[in-house]
Enzyme design. Structure first.
Site: not given
Lengths: 808, 287
Positions: A237, A384-385, A760
């Site tokens: 990522q 996802r945050c 997110e």
């Protein structure tokens, strides 16, 4: 007037710029199976590596015998910690300032920990070899419960830290203690509680779970002995960070390291960190002189590479009788597993958990986080945050419901009463953040009106009465969640990773025919950057998005960036893209002025080119300016049309939203039905509404999974019992509820295009909405808090503990 | 998740398949849809040296009516079952249950024979076959024999099948016209095994239950016939008290394992509920 002259609307539409529901350009290859993922990388002579893993959660490694493994046809090498010590790589630094074993060095500290790396000519031979490596273990008592980690007689997990009374984030209180992080004014907060009319206190746990992207973590490392260059294709990522980490720990010159992140099949935080597989594959390639591939299987991904959450949050709110909050006190016990491998900005051991005051105007607050070691896999990534923001949002949103229950107030009404008001922005929170913009009341009221909130409450009342009369076995819950996210890490004044400021970047190079290529320091894992980044450029410089090629993930060609996670791409790289595009436009303006024979100041921008003010016919399109940039620039100007921007954001962005979930639960089976889920998101300026909607659908689906059953669970002996999709809840389209999306737009005042992050938000706001719905359903039976996950049997257990079957 | 090495065989006749299995002995395993065996091989929990793929044997496929029975070849897929008008017409509970097996991808590959033969307590078809009074045709080196489904299951993955034997077909007596039926399955998600499931086939006469058979899935090491529970409902109109007694009788024979689907107490509790619901629905759709 020529009929063929396009209107302004047609010219704008032709660009497919910001605000356009442009179809995702990457989907053309993804939907035809033509993506190029790491496992598609096949190089001549490539070898395959795989791990011998520990069956024990805590054990001493007495010996490793690889003699039988080396006899397996095709097996070329077995790498152990002893091998790695010769190149000083038996341990590696983590992003959180700790160190982590690459391969078991004397001990294993979690089940499925990497013990040895078998390198073979093919994947089958490697696995045959694994089964022949004999490891002798001496089991040690496992430490599973974080609440027992700091008992005086708790087993010593990290013998390498013996005698170290402080770590990367200050003093350590115990041999299994990692750090204590405190924020806020303790005295003032304690005082608020001392004189509070009403207080609540609850231990709210956010269980351990896992991002579980469709594609697992993997890499191919290829070392060229002649050139002394290492090329790594990997599921990264943040490819540039990986390059720098490799340079630092492998002591290779950074220009000789080429990191390539090709197409990535989802990340969700799982692909931020550095894993033993990457190091072992690189060392194996250096040792053998051949490319080496490492591909995790699903069990390995779920059990060994970065988990998320595992926060146990003792939460107290002080308030007046009328429901005005006066103080917040939170203590978190954070289970980090065997090594502190949290992927947070370096100075933030608990990420941005201090956003825990949420959307409410708390005059004072105090937060303390204790991080501890246990015999579990390391990690603690932002699934996802933004960093620990889901935990914070869950904590405050659950606690506000508990307060509402105690006050006998409607939870939505309590929220409306305590929101930070529009005129308070920029708002300085009690725990140190400066919220950029928001209009919470408008969003909350729009959500309530859309779902007809008052009617739902009436229906609930009737259903409860019917339940009490024994006419139904179903109970109804309405979950309200109002979250404020903090995304866009981040300003160099408070955010860095291993000393590198968390800026991001964009380079745009325009070609003579009115097309161009743009490269960024971010890396899409499915977010659709190739589509949206081009839309920003299209609007900024008036070239159709279709004519802009977006390229990410190759560290040789892309400008340095910190990657994609924590919803930082739009807030940071999105700004860099706009700024680079504006540099292009500024130069274009000079070229246009020269060609149109006017002063620059006499030109005005008009959709896709420059026009002489007051002379509508005198116009030069951006396409023509691109051509001119390569043959007739003003005297003294360099030819060409390109720009680079490195953007250091002045602040984070603060997206927010109002979610409402309506659910029924059959108390006899615990089976729930989500009747309705409404999600209103405000992410500021909307670049591609269709992609936003897709992001919200995906994030809500993950939130649904987490709240309703998805967990990484260990038994009392430290065995991980949720190691495959058979046990780890991954909902299919059948289980997934229908999502209704909506929006308001409150632009970020400091972002060049006013955009905030969004990917997110749905996970951050979704989890509390589901959990609050379940808790709301049971509240009339006398419960205040039921821990997640709310799977069928736990709902039944909750009903049972509340006496629902007493008369049956 | 990488299997060890094995030899692959693809016989084209049942005789050859049986011969291969007999000759290769314990180190050989027959391969049908592979949904159980292949994951076990990937985990190296199963390491057969030989796989005998049955897909080349045309005789093992197909569904046909034979008088008062329906014969189903072992290699008939769940998809074939769903596509069969004969099954939908004469044994509708099989149609209903097959739809609850995972997803279309699994059903295209998964076979009825594989589902019933290997003794996985999580599979749906075994309890249905017991409920329907089916018999299995086993072919072996010394010829064939018939074993009642009710006698076939001895423990988890432990069945009456002998070395060298192969399940060739299933014979199901067609339930009487107008019978009521239901398969109630509680599962966490598509593709999961049942947390608890109950199959009911019954006939009604004058508003009362005339005959009834109840089968249970994944509530013990083997599929179960809840005979005592069935006895409770015969002659009744399925009033609340009777249903409660039947559920209790069924729960009394359940011995599920505690797993991620829930603790033992929960699985038995919902097992009872599945029995109740299946009885009610079967009675409602009976003529």
């Amino acid at each position: 007037m020529n009929d063929m002259t396009p209107t302004r609307e047609q010219r704008t539409a032709a660009l497919e710029g910001m605000g356009c529901k442009r179809k995702r350009v990457e989907d053309i290859r993804f939907t035809q199976g033509k993506g190029n993922y790491v496992d598609d990388v096949k190089l001549p002579g490539m070898l395959h590596g795989d791990f011998v893993r520990s069956p024990h959660p805590h054990a001493r490694v007495k010996s490793i015998d690889d003699s039988e493994a080396l006899k397996v046809p095709g097996v070329l090498a077995v790498i152990t910690a002893e091998t790695l010590k010769t190149v000083n790589l038996a341990w590696m630094p983590t992003l959180a300032g700790d160190v982590q074993m690459v391969l078991a060095d004397g001990k294993v500290l979690f089940q499925n920990q990497e013990v040895a790396f078998v390198v073979a000519t093919d994947r089958y031979a490697a696995d045959d070899g694994i089964n022949k490596v004999k490891v002798e273990y001496e089991p040690l008592p496992p430490l599973v419960d974080p609440f027992k980690s700091m008992d005086p007689n708790a087993p010593v997990l990290r013998e390498d830290l013996a005698g170290k009374t402080s770590g990367a984030h200050g003093p350590r209180k115990h041999h299994n203690h990692i750090f204590e992080w405190t924020v806020g004014d303790k005295e003032l907060t304690d005082a608020a509680f001392n004189k509070a009319e009403v207080t609540i206190k609850e231990m709210i746990s956010y269980h351990r779970t896992h991002p579980s992207p469709l594609e697992t973590c993997q890499c191919v490392c290829s070392f060229d002995k002649i050139k002394g260059e290492l090329t790594i294709w990997g599921t990264f990522q943040a490819p540039h960070v990986i390059r720098t980490v490799v340079a630092l720990i492998a002591k290779l010159p950074e220009q000789k390291i080429h990191v390539i992140a090709p197409d990535i099949g989802g990340g969700f935080g799982n692909k931020v960190g550095a894993y033993p597989g990457y190091i072992c594959a690189a060392v194996a390639s250096i040792v053998t002189g051949k490319p080496v591939k490492w591909v995790e299987d699903r069990i390995e991904n779920l059990t060994a590479t970065s988990f998320a959450r595992d926060y146990h949050m003792t939460t107290e709110i002080a308030a007046t009788k009328e429901g005005k909050v006066t103080g917040l006190r939170v203590h978190v016990l954070a289970d980090h597993g065997a090594f502190d491998a949290c992927a947070d900005p370096s100075k933030w051991p608990a990420g941005f958990f201090n956003i825990v005051t949420g959307s409410y105007d708390f005059p004072t607050a105090h937060l303390a986080v204790d991080g501890v070691y246990t015999n579990k896999a390391p990690g603690g990534v932002a699934y996802r945050c933004s960093f620990r923001v889901t935990e914070a949002a869950y904590c405050i949103e659950r606690a506000m419901d508990i307060l509402a229950q105690k006050l006998g107030m409607d939870p939505a009404e309590l929220r409306l009463k305590n929101f930070i008001k529009p005129e308070q922005f920029p708002y300085h929170s009690a725990l140190g953040w400066e919220y950029d913009s928001g209009d919470y009341g408008t969003a909350m009221r729009k959500a309530m009106e859309t779902v007809k909130y008052a009617e739902l409450r009436k229906e609930q009342e009737q259903m409860r009465a019917a339940f009490k009369r024994g006419e139904t076995r179903e109970i109804m819950g309405i979950g309200v969640s109002f979250f404020t996210e903090i995304v866009g890490a981040g300003p160099s004044k408070n955010c860095d990773i291993l000393g590198i400021a968390m800026f991001d970047s964009c380079e745009i190079r325009m070609h003579p025919t009115g097309a161009g290529i743009a490269r960024m320091g971010t890396k899409s894992q499915g977010q659709g950057h190739e589509t949206t980044w081009a839309q920003i450029i299209a609007t900024e410089i008036g070239i159709p998005a279709d004519n802009i090629m977006v390229e990410e993930g190759n560290t040789d060609t892309a400008p340095y960036g910190l990657g994609t996670y924590g919803s930082r791409s739009t807030p940071v790289a999105g700004a860099a893209i706009a700024m680079a595009a504006r540099k292009i436009r500024a130069k274009a303006q000079m070229i246009a002025a020269y060609k149109l024979e006017v002063h620059e100041d006499d030109l005005e921008w008009d959709i896709d080119g420059f026009r002489v003010k007051g002379l509508p016919g005198k116009f030069m399109s951006m396409k023509d300016i691109c051509w001119a940039a390569y043959n007739s620039v003003p005297p003294g100007m360099e030819p060409g049309l390109e720009a680079v921007s490195y953007y250091d954001p002045p602040n984070m962005t603060y997206p927010f939203g109002a979610y409402i979930c309506v659910m029924t639960i059959d108390v006899d089976t615990g089976v729930y039905k989500v009747r309705r889920f409404y999600a209103l998101d405000d992410c500021g300026t909307r670049i591609n509404p269709m992609i936003i909607e897709g992001q919200v659908h995906g994030g809500l689906t993950e939130a649904f999974a987490i709240a309703m059953g998805q967990e990484i669970r260990y038994d009392a002996e430290g065995n991980v019992v949720t190691g495959s999709f058979m046990d780890f809840f991954m909902p299919t389209a059948v289980e997934t509820p229908h999502w209704e999306t909506d929006f308001t737009v409150t632009p970020s005042p400091h972002h060049p295009i006013g955009a905030k992050g969004v990917g997110e938000s749905p996970n951050v706001g979704g989890v509390p909405a589901f959990s609050n719905a379940v808790n709301d359903a049971f509240s009339f039976l006398g419960s205040t808090h039921i821990q997640m996950p709310h799977d069928f049997w736990r709902n039944w257990a909750a009903a049972k503990s509340l006496g629902v079957f007493a008369s049956a | 998740m990488i299997p060890g090495s094995f030899s692959y065989h693809r016989p084209t006749t049942l005789v050859d398949a049986v011969k291969l299995l007999w000759t290769l002995g314990d180190e050989a395993r027959p391969l049908a849809g592979g949904h159980s065996l292949v994951p076990m091989m990937k985990l190296r929990l199963a390491t057969p040296e030989h796989l005998v793929d049955l897909h080349g044997i045309a005789d093992l496929k197909g569904i046909r009516r034979d008088g008062s029975k329906v014969l189903i070849g072992a290699m008939t897929t769940q998809h074939d079952l769903l596509a069969s008008d004969e099954v939908a017409r004469s044994i509708p509970i099989l149609h209903e249950a097959a739809l609850l097996i995972a997803d279309p991808q699994v059903r295209y590959r998964g076979t009825v024979g594989g589902n019933v033969a290997n003794g996985d307590p999580g599979n749906d078809m075994p309890a249905l076959m017991m409920t329907l009074g089916a018999t299995y045709r086993l072919e072996g080196p010394d010829g064939g024999r018939e074993v009642a489904a009710a006698d076939y299951y001895q423990g988890a993955y432990f069945t009456a099948i002998e070395p060298g034997e192969l399940l060739a077909s299933i014979s199901i007596p067609v339930p009487p016209a107008g019978h009521g039926f239901a398969y109630e399955k509680l599962k966490r998600k598509v593709g999961d095994y049942a947390t608890a499931a109950a199959a009911v086939v019954l006939t009604m006469s004058g508003g009362k239950v005339a005959t009834c058979t109840i089968g249970l899935t994944n509530l013990s090491e083997t599929p179960l016939l809840a005979d005592a529970a069935a006895k409770e409902v015969i002659g009744t109109g399925l009033d609340a008290a009777t249903l409660k007694k039947a559920a209790a009788a069924a729960e009394a024979i359940m011995a599920p394992a505690a797993d991620a689907r829930g603790p033992i107490e929960y699985r038995k509790h919902v097992g009872g509920i599945m029995v109740t619901r299946a009885l009610q629905r079967a009675a409602a759709n009976a003529a």
